[in-house]
Design an enzyme around this catalytic site. Structure first.
Site, PDB file in Angstrom:
ATOM      1  N   CYS A  24      -1.781  -1.451   7.436  1.00 48.73           N
ATOM      2  CA  CYS A  24      -0.894  -0.280   7.421  1.00 48.73           C
ATOM      3  C   CYS A  24      -0.825   0.365   8.802  1.00 48.73           C
ATOM      4  O   CYS A  24       0.196   0.950   9.169  1.00 48.73           O
ATOM      5  CB  CYS A  24      -1.393   0.739   6.397  1.00 48.73           C
ATOM      6  SG  CYS A  24      -1.227   0.171   4.691  1.00 48.73           S
ATOM      7  N   HIS A  27       0.827  -1.205   0.000  1.00 48.48           N
ATOM      8  CA  HIS A  27       0.000   0.000   0.000  1.00 48.48           C
ATOM      9  C   HIS A  27       0.860   1.252   0.000  1.00 48.48           C
ATOM     10  O   HIS A  27       2.065   1.208   0.257  1.00 48.48           O
ATOM     11  CB  HIS A  27      -0.925  -0.014   1.215  1.00 48.48           C
ATOM     12  CG  HIS A  27      -2.017  -1.046   1.102  1.00 48.48           C
ATOM     13  ND1 HIS A  27      -3.016  -1.170   2.035  1.00 48.48           N
ATOM     14  CD2 HIS A  27      -2.268  -1.998   0.165  1.00 48.48           C
ATOM     15  CE1 HIS A  27      -3.835  -2.155   1.689  1.00 48.48           C
ATOM     16  NE2 HIS A  27      -3.391  -2.670   0.559  1.00 48.48           N
ATOM     17  N   GLU A  71     -18.778   0.224 -24.932  1.00 51.96           N
ATOM     18  CA  GLU A  71     -18.586   0.848 -26.236  1.00 51.96           C
ATOM     19  C   GLU A  71     -19.648   0.440 -27.261  1.00 51.96           C
ATOM     20  O   GLU A  71     -19.420   0.532 -28.454  1.00 51.96           O
ATOM     21  CB  GLU A  71     -17.181   0.528 -26.755  1.00 51.96           C
ATOM     22  CG  GLU A  71     -16.076   1.128 -25.899  1.00 51.96           C
ATOM     23  CD  GLU A  71     -14.749   1.213 -26.617  1.00 51.96           C
ATOM     24  OE1 GLU A  71     -14.734   1.367 -27.852  1.00 51.96           O
ATOM     25  OE2 GLU A  71     -13.714   1.129 -25.943  1.00 51.96           O
ATOM     26  N   SER A  92     -19.968   3.291 -39.580  1.00 53.19           N
ATOM     27  CA  SER A  92     -19.670   4.206 -38.471  1.00 53.19           C
ATOM     28  C   SER A  92     -18.210   4.644 -38.422  1.00 53.19           C
ATOM     29  O   SER A  92     -17.805   5.342 -37.501  1.00 53.19           O
ATOM     30  CB  SER A  92     -20.031   3.533 -37.142  1.00 53.19           C
ATOM     31  OG  SER A  92     -19.267   2.355 -36.960  1.00 53.19           O
ATOM     32  N   ARG A 102      -9.523   3.147 -22.452  1.00 54.60           N
ATOM     33  CA  ARG A 102      -9.462   1.689 -22.369  1.00 54.60           C
ATOM     34  C   ARG A 102      -8.352   1.237 -21.425  1.00 54.60           C
ATOM     35  O   ARG A 102      -8.515   0.286 -20.660  1.00 54.60           O
ATOM     36  CB  ARG A 102      -9.224   1.089 -23.755  1.00 54.60           C
ATOM     37  CG  ARG A 102     -10.421   1.142 -24.686  1.00 54.60           C
ATOM     38  CD  ARG A 102     -10.063   0.546 -26.034  1.00 54.60           C
ATOM     39  NE  ARG A 102     -11.183   0.586 -26.977  1.00 54.60           N
ATOM     40  CZ  ARG A 102     -11.111   0.168 -28.237  1.00 54.60           C
ATOM     41  NH1 ARG A 102      -9.963  -0.317 -28.699  1.00 54.60           N
ATOM     42  NH2 ARG A 102     -12.164   0.235 -29.027  1.00 54.60           N
ATOM     43  N   THR A 162     -22.178  -5.568 -32.305  1.00 55.85           N
ATOM     44  CA  THR A 162     -21.001  -4.721 -32.536  1.00 55.85           C
ATOM     45  C   THR A 162     -19.821  -5.558 -33.013  1.00 55.85           C
ATOM     46  O   THR A 162     -19.089  -5.167 -33.927  1.00 55.85           O
ATOM     47  CB  THR A 162     -20.624  -3.965 -31.240  1.00 55.85           C
ATOM     48  OG1 THR A 162     -21.682  -3.076 -30.897  1.00 55.85           O
ATOM     49  CG2 THR A 162     -19.346  -3.158 -31.422  1.00 55.85           C
ATOM     50  N   GLU A 184       1.123   3.809   2.001  1.00 55.94           N
ATOM     51  CA  GLU A 184       1.780   4.159   3.255  1.00 55.94           C
ATOM     52  C   GLU A 184       3.074   3.366   3.431  1.00 55.94           C
ATOM     53  O   GLU A 184       4.096   3.903   3.879  1.00 55.94           O
ATOM     54  CB  GLU A 184       0.851   3.877   4.440  1.00 55.94           C
ATOM     55  CG  GLU A 184      -0.458   4.641   4.416  1.00 55.94           C
ATOM     56  CD  GLU A 184      -1.594   3.859   3.761  1.00 55.94           C
ATOM     57  OE1 GLU A 184      -2.714   3.917   4.283  1.00 55.94           O
ATOM     58  OE2 GLU A 184      -1.347   3.189   2.725  1.00 55.94           O
TER      59      GLU A 184
END
Length: 370
Positions: A93, A55, A303, A177, A193, A205, A57
């Site tokens: 932490c 982490h 998308e 398109s 992305r 799509t 810290e």
């Protein structure tokens, strides 16, 4: 007087370096400041670099040690999120902070995770450490909106993205398109992305465009690719099933779909999830929760296409949207959302926190969905 806001603002800047890399973990930055004769000097910085890694810290404290600062008893630790106090992928932490005798901790906002929320601060206070929080709290929460959402709802953050003409069409009547938006806008989409855990599209799509759904126009890691395909209509020859990283492709389908094709996809390394469905229309709410739990997908960039956008809006599963508006007029064509969302204007989907910026010849609108 020490300017706490200035240091918390710097932790936010550090935390952003982890965008796209921390999965279900939060974005966190930490700064260790030494106080001498009332003057604050930054001695070390750190941020959460990736899921499962130390982490922020810990990173800051270790860097301070490497630079020769062995005595931290006259320092202030700044963090944008409450220090954790539980064993997860890494130790707490708070234990390290107490052990290093850091006397003062300032953080931006409480952690919403039930094992931490308020408990990290309480543990530090019980150890005699001065604790202050609520500094730039709104900014700290906004940065970790993905984390806050999935902790509270067990569902990922969902962003709808589409490019449209000035008259609101994402394609011509024949389905063409490419390309409505400018090259600069497309480069920005590739940057998005890289920042999201996954990109999601519908079967139509993929059938129509045969996209890669990867990151090519900028440097960055490829997101996972999610295909919603209740009837398993997408051909096995599609690019998303045949690239080297096909294991990053996920198919969401109906339980009563083609078993032979499911087996073929699995052999290609594709992850297939089956869900109960009505007329092959899967329950997207259940699917999103499954993706978070099984795939550690905390953020999704949607998308297309227009049916998927509509289903997510209708079921209140989308959190915000990014719309690229190009200075073009198409006339008869395909709208970005084809579902009927309301019969009256008064009950239309509402947006807030709207921002507008130009990219090349396009206008980009980003807004939160209420």
């Amino acid at each position: 007087m020490i300017d706490h806001e200035s240091f918390i603002r710097q932790t936010l800047k550090l935390a952003r370096k982890g965008i796209g890399k921390t999965a279900t973990n939060p974005l966190v930055g930490a700064i260790l400041v030494k106080i001498e004769n009332g003057v604050a000097q930054i001695i070390a910085k750190g941020y959460h670099t990736a899921y499962g890694k130390p982490h922020a810290e810990v990173e800051a404290i270790l860097r301070a040690k490497k630079k020769g600062f062995t005595d931290l008893s006259n320092t202030i630790l700044y963090v944008n999120l409450e220090p954790c106090c539980h064993h997860g992928k890494t130790p707490p932490c708070t234990d390290l902070i107490i052990r290093e005798k850091i006397p003062h901790v300032v953080f931006g906002t409480l952690d919403p995770f039930i094992s931490v929320s308020g408990k990290g601060a309480a543990q530090l206070i019980a150890a005699g450490i001065k604790v202050e929080y609520g500094i730039l709290e709104n900014e700290c929460i906004e940065l970790n909106k993905v984390f806050f959402k999935h902790v509270r709802t067990q569902s990922p953050w969902v962003t709808l993205k589409f490019a449209q003409s000035l008259d609101g069409k994402i394609a011509t009547a024949s389905g063409d398109s490419k390309w409505i938006s400018s090259e600069s806008s497309r480069r920005y989409v590739h940057q998005l992305r890289a920042e999201y855990d996954a990109v999601l599209v519908g079967a139509q799509t993929v059938i129509k465009d045969n996209p890669h759904l990867d990151v090519r126009l900028v440097k960055g890691r490829d997101p996972k690719r999610i295909i919603v395909d209740g009837r398993l209509r997408v051909p096995l020859t599609a690019i998303v099933f045949n690239e080297k990283n096909s294991s990053k492709t996920i198919v969401l389908t109906a339980k009563n779909s083609n078993r032979k094709k499911i087996d073929q996809l699995i052999k290609k390394g594709v992850h297939v999830y089956e869900f109960p469905a009505k007329k092959f229309k899967i329950d997207l709410k259940s699917a999103l929760k499954k993706l978070l739990k099984e795939e550690k997908i905390a953020s999704i960039l949607v998308e297309g296409g227009s049916v998927i956008h509509g289903e997510l809006l209708k079921n209140k599963l989308a959190d915000d949207m990014i719309v690229f508006i190009a200075p073009k007029i198409i006339g008869k064509g395909i709208s970005p959302v084809t579902s009927e969302l309301t019969k009256t204007i008064g009950k239309a989907v509402q947006l807030k926190s709207i921002s507008v910026k130009p990219i090349e010849s396009d206008i980009v609108i980003q807004a939160r969905i209420i």
